[in-house]
Write an enzyme that holds these catalytic residues in place. Sequence first.
Site, PDB file in Angstrom:
ATOM      1  N   GLY A  10       0.839  -1.193   0.000  1.00 15.78           N
ATOM      2  CA  GLY A  10       0.000   0.000   0.000  1.00 15.78           C
ATOM      3  C   GLY A  10       0.873   1.242   0.000  1.00 15.78           C
ATOM      4  O   GLY A  10       2.054   1.194  -0.344  1.00 15.78           O
ATOM      5  N   CYS A  11       0.301   2.351   0.392  1.00 16.32           N
ATOM      6  CA  CYS A  11       1.008   3.633   0.408  1.00 16.32           C
ATOM      7  C   CYS A  11       2.344   3.497   1.138  1.00 16.32           C
ATOM      8  O   CYS A  11       2.390   3.045   2.275  1.00 16.32           O
ATOM      9  CB  CYS A  11       0.122   4.692   1.068  1.00 16.32           C
ATOM     10  SG  CYS A  11       0.928   6.289   1.215  1.00 16.32           S
TER      11      CYS A  11
END
Length: 165
Positions: A10-11
Site C-alpha cells: 500500500g502507500c
Amino acid sequence: MTEKAVLAGGCFWGMQDLFRRHPGVVSTRVGYTGDPSTPNATYRRHGNHAEAIEIVFDPERLSYRQILEFFFQIHDPTTRNRQGNDIGASYRSAIFYTDDAQKQVAEATIADVDASGKWPGKVVTEVTQATEFWEAEPEHQDYLERYPNGYTCHYVRPEWQLGEK
C-alpha cells in the site's frame, strides 16, 4: 554487514514510518518497483510499479523473517491491489526477494500466516524477484515525519502475530 528487503504493502509513507522505528533497521527509502517496462519511474509516471519501501537492516539484530512478520502485521495482505482507501496495482502487497534464501523465507512465512487463521482471508501477496528500485521524489521520503498527521492506513495489529518459530 547489512542486508536489504524490498516490500510493497500500500502507500509507502505508512510502511516507512513504522519500519524506520524498528530496532535493527539501518535506513529506509520509498520508491517504485515491480515493472521492468517502466524505467525511471516517478509519482506521476510509474506504470505498473508498486509503491514500495527499501529497508536496509542489520541481520545480527533483525532477521528477514522478523521483517516479514512485521510487514504482515502492519498491512492487510489479504486484499488484492488495495490498502485502506488506496486502490490499484500501485498499492498491491508484494515481496521482492533479492536471493533464493529470501524467496524461501517469504514463501514459508506466507504459508505460516495462512495456516494461523489469524488474518481475515488467504494471503494474496506476490513473491517476485527484485528488479530496479526507483527512489521516489524527496517530498515522498520521510513524509510522516514531516507531516505527523498525514494520511496512512498502516498500523500494528497485535492480533495478527505469528507464534514463535
